[in-house]
Design a protein around this motif. Structure first.
Motif, PDB file in Angstrom:
ATOM      1  N   CYS A 127      26.027  28.607  38.490  1.00 23.55           N
ATOM      2  CA  CYS A 127      27.218  29.109  37.812  1.00 23.55           C
ATOM      3  C   CYS A 127      27.894  27.803  37.025  1.00 23.55           C
ATOM      4  O   CYS A 127      28.615  28.193  35.896  1.00 23.55           O
ATOM      5  CB  CYS A 127      27.973  30.097  38.442  1.00 23.55           C
ATOM      6  SG  CYS A 127      27.421  31.601  39.144  1.00 23.55           S
TER       7      CYS A 127
ATOM      8  N   GLU B 264      30.584  34.325  42.578  1.00 25.41           N
ATOM      9  CA  GLU B 264      30.113  35.104  41.404  1.00 25.41           C
ATOM     10  C   GLU B 264      28.582  35.547  41.488  1.00 25.41           C
ATOM     11  O   GLU B 264      28.451  36.632  41.364  1.00 25.41           O
ATOM     12  CB  GLU B 264      29.897  33.911  40.154  1.00 25.41           C
ATOM     13  CG  GLU B 264      31.176  33.124  40.048  1.00 25.41           C
ATOM     14  CD  GLU B 264      32.364  33.970  39.305  1.00 25.41           C
ATOM     15  OE1 GLU B 264      31.884  35.116  38.558  1.00 25.41           O
ATOM     16  OE2 GLU B 264      33.445  34.113  39.744  1.00 25.41           O
ATOM     17  N   CYS B 265      27.751  34.811  41.920  1.00 23.56           N
ATOM     18  CA  CYS B 265      26.446  35.153  41.853  1.00 23.56           C
ATOM     19  C   CYS B 265      25.676  35.164  43.365  1.00 23.56           C
ATOM     20  O   CYS B 265      24.677  35.878  43.335  1.00 23.56           O
ATOM     21  CB  CYS B 265      25.391  34.152  41.030  1.00 23.56           C
ATOM     22  SG  CYS B 265      25.395  32.485  41.907  1.00 23.56           S
TER      23      CYS B 265
ATOM     24  N   CYS C 278      28.778  25.661  42.617  1.00 22.28           N
ATOM     25  CA  CYS C 278      27.579  26.775  42.747  1.00 22.28           C
ATOM     26  C   CYS C 278      26.600  25.864  41.646  1.00 22.28           C
ATOM     27  O   CYS C 278      26.943  25.675  40.402  1.00 22.28           O
ATOM     28  CB  CYS C 278      27.825  27.860  42.024  1.00 22.28           C
ATOM     29  SG  CYS C 278      26.143  28.676  41.554  1.00 22.28           S
TER      30      CYS C 278
ATOM     31  N   CYS D 286      28.097  31.739  46.789  1.00 17.31           N
ATOM     32  CA  CYS D 286      28.903  31.538  45.405  1.00 17.31           C
ATOM     33  C   CYS D 286      29.579  32.878  45.159  1.00 17.31           C
ATOM     34  O   CYS D 286      29.070  34.185  45.237  1.00 17.31           O
ATOM     35  CB  CYS D 286      27.892  31.201  44.313  1.00 17.31           C
ATOM     36  SG  CYS D 286      28.866  31.681  42.779  1.00 17.31           S
TER      37      CYS D 286
HETATM   38 ZN   LIG Z   1      26.755  30.942  41.243  1.00 18.81          ZN
END
Ligand SMILES: [Zn+2]
Length: 199
Positions: free
Chosen positions: A73, A60-61, A70, A58
């Motif tokens: 998220c 983002e994370c 994800c 992912c």
């Molecule tokens: Zn994520």
């Protein structure tokens, strides 16, 4: 001395790259595959071939995800003001099993270790800083191994977080020094999570 055929040796060499697989185990694995049907082998090789294409990180994370979704998220039910910092994507699964955490995760991608030359810039810290402000994070739970590297990383994070006015807490391990999150049972982990301490 009779040597194994070259392609079988090649396969054994690959198995030996896996954690806790030594020479004898690699031999057993390779011979076992010779007993598999053509279809089973095709299925096995298919999943290896598409592994990186199907399982992504992912952006983002940095947790792993099936293609573009994800599980954290993109879940609107989760508390975005609570972030749990972990070393590897695998740790999220151990924490999810406790059913006590409803926030989001942030994978560092390792721990700080001067000996193994793992420095802050090699961890996903810049991305973490960005997320802290984008998500208006209020509390960060540091869920790292209870080892020298885990402690050093936790301390580094604590300074980063407190300088931004964010509450930092660490899992209350009822565990001996040197324990890895990976091997902690669900009950202990759930207790560690609910008994986390601000530091
Ligand atoms: Zn994520």
């Amino acid at each position: 001395m009779l040597k194994y055929p070259a392609d079988l040796l090649k396969l054994m060499g690959l198995f030996k790259k896996l954690p806790s697989v030594g020479g004898k185990t690699a031999e057993r694995f390779a011979f076992q595959l010779l007993n598999w049907s053509e279809d089973q082998l095709k299925e096995f090789s298919y999943h290896l071939a598409v592994l990186k294409e199907k399982i992504k990180s992912c952006p983002e994370c940095f947790c792993i995800m099936q293609e573009e979704t994800c599980p954290f998220c993109q879940d609107t039910q989760r508390d975005k003001s609570l972030l749990c910092v972990i070393a590897s994507p695998k740790d999220a699964y151990a924490l999810e099993e406790t059913h006590t955490f409803q926030g989001l995760y942030h994978v560092l991608g390792g721990l700080l270790s001067p000996l193994e030359k793992k420095h802050p810039e090699q961890l996903h810290l810049e991305a973490l800083k960005k997320r802290l402000s984008i998500l208006s994070v209020k509390e960060v739970i540091i869920a790292l191994d209870s080892t020298l590297e885990g402690d050093a990383t936790a301390l580094y994070l604590k300074e980063l977080l407190t300088s931004q006015g964010i509450t930092a807490s660490r899992l209350a391990f009822g565990l001996p020094i040197g324990s890895s999150l990976e091997y902690v049972d669900g009950g202990t982990l759930a207790r560690a999570l609910s008994g986390r301490q601000t530091f």
